[in-house]
Design an enzyme around this catalytic site. Structure first.
Site, PDB file in Angstrom:
ATOM      1  N   GLY A 198       0.697  -0.976  -0.250  1.00  0.00           N
ATOM      2  CA  GLY A 198       0.046   0.004  -0.046  1.00  0.00           C
ATOM      3  C   GLY A 198       0.925   1.356  -0.030  1.00  0.00           C
ATOM      4  N   ASP A 219      -5.784   0.581  18.631  1.00  0.00           N
ATOM      5  CA  ASP A 219      -4.525   0.991  17.982  1.00  0.00           C
ATOM      6  C   ASP A 219      -3.576   1.453  19.209  1.00  0.00           C
ATOM      7  OD1 ASP A 219      -2.633   1.926  15.693  1.00  0.00           O
ATOM      8  OD2 ASP A 219      -2.854   3.627  16.795  1.00  0.00           O
ATOM      9  N   LYS A 269      -0.205  -0.751  20.602  1.00  0.00           N
ATOM     10  CA  LYS A 269       1.272   0.092  20.755  1.00  0.00           C
ATOM     11  C   LYS A 269       1.646  -0.148  22.238  1.00  0.00           C
ATOM     12  CE  LYS A 269       0.311   3.302  17.068  1.00  0.00           C
ATOM     13  NZ  LYS A 269       0.030   4.618  16.770  1.00  0.00           N
TER      14      LYS A 269
END
Length: 308
Positions: free
Chosen positions: A8, A200, A204
């Site tokens: 991508g 998300d 992390k």
């Protein structure tokens, strides 16, 4: 020779940066349609032809030949993963990592999901500084703290939600309008729940925790969805190292707090150790930022390889 898994925006930018900044070569590239391979590696001109293709159409590439992942692995020295995260199982990246590591290959990744779900299993042989605050060397900093005892970590690790909250509380935009802007700018995940429900940031935080020696998995991080609470609200990822507890939630901060003035898409970390308070702020995501973090890990691998 590099196997690039995912093609991508970040994957294409990385491919170009590899050829612009190094003498390394990509031997195989994979996207959702399959993979293409060239013995000895693609030339820079051939990489540009691959970059010019529509997304998801590598199998129609005018250069190279079709290849399966197992044959490509045999030809590569290192796997670089920029595929989309799958927070349910970590697949297909998780299986790819295991195959690569079993074959003695290294893995460089920007994909948080396999590490957030299986860090203990994958920690050896995987380079991952691009997974957290990619544009700013947080992972290097965390690894460099030993033997200092870290007491806590507090971070703004998701630029999308930080942008939304900044627009609301600094610029007076409604929450709905700010959310729409984030969508329009393309800074939200394709599935916005990953940002807005803290997945998300939690992934992390798991990587931060394990880097610091705290064995934490994604399902163990408590999450609260993004909710405006009044100024100054920040969507914070917090790790209590002693209690081995992690959480992601909106928090109202005192305006004097080190994280209170970290605005828009910037990321930040506030680390308390037994001897120091450390504050780090900088860019997180971004095609070039993430690509350069990946390239740094790639170069680190090759320096290690040359030293053997």
């Amino acid at each position: 020779m590099i196997l690039l898994f995912g093609f991508g925006g970040v994957g294409r930018t990385l491919a170009q940066q590899i050829y612009q900044r190094t003498r390394l070569k990509i031997v195989a590239v994979f996207d959702s349609s399959g993979g293409v391979y060239k013995r000895g590696g693609f030339t820079s001109e051939e990489v540009e032809k691959l970059v010019s293709l529509p997304r998801g159409s590598l199998v129609k590439a005018p250069v190279g030949e079709k290849v399966d992942i197992d044959h490509a692995l045999d030809e590569a020295e290192i796997v670089v993963d920029v595929s989309p995260p799958n927070y349910e199982t970590g697949e297909p990246a998780y299986t790819l990592y295991k195959k690569a590591l079993q074959k003695g290959k290294a893995v460089v990744t920007a994909n948080k999901a396999p590490l957030a779900l299986h860090f203990d299993e994958l920690r050896d042989g995987v380079y991952y500084k691009a997974t957290v605050m990619a544009g700013t060397p947080l992972v290097d900093l965390l690894k460099g703290l030993e033997p200092q005892r870290v007491e806590s970590f507090m971070g703004i690790l998701n630029g999308s939600t930080n942008y939304i909250l900044t627009r609301v509380y600094k610029d007076g935009v409604s929450f709905e309008a700010a959310l729409g802007e984030a969508r329009t700018k393309g800074i939200l995940e394709p599935d916005p729940r990953l940002d807005l429900e803290g997945v998300d940031a939690a992934a992390k935080l798991v990587i931060v925790a394990n880097t610091l020696g705290v064995s934490l998995k994604l399902g163990q991080v408590a999450r609260e969805p993004l909710t405006p609470m009044g100024p100054v609200t920040k969507y914070v990822a917090y790790l209590d190292v002693g209690a081995q507890r992690g959480e992601v939630k909106p928090v109202r901060l005192d305006p004097a707090h080190p994280l209170a003035n970290v605005d828009y898409t910037l990321n930040a970390a506030y680390i308390k150790t037994e001897v120091n308070d450390i504050y780090l702020v900088g860019k997180g995501a971004g095609r070039l930022e993430t690509s350069l973090a990946l390239l740094n890990d790639i170069l680190s691998f090759y320096k290690t390889l040359r030293g053997k």
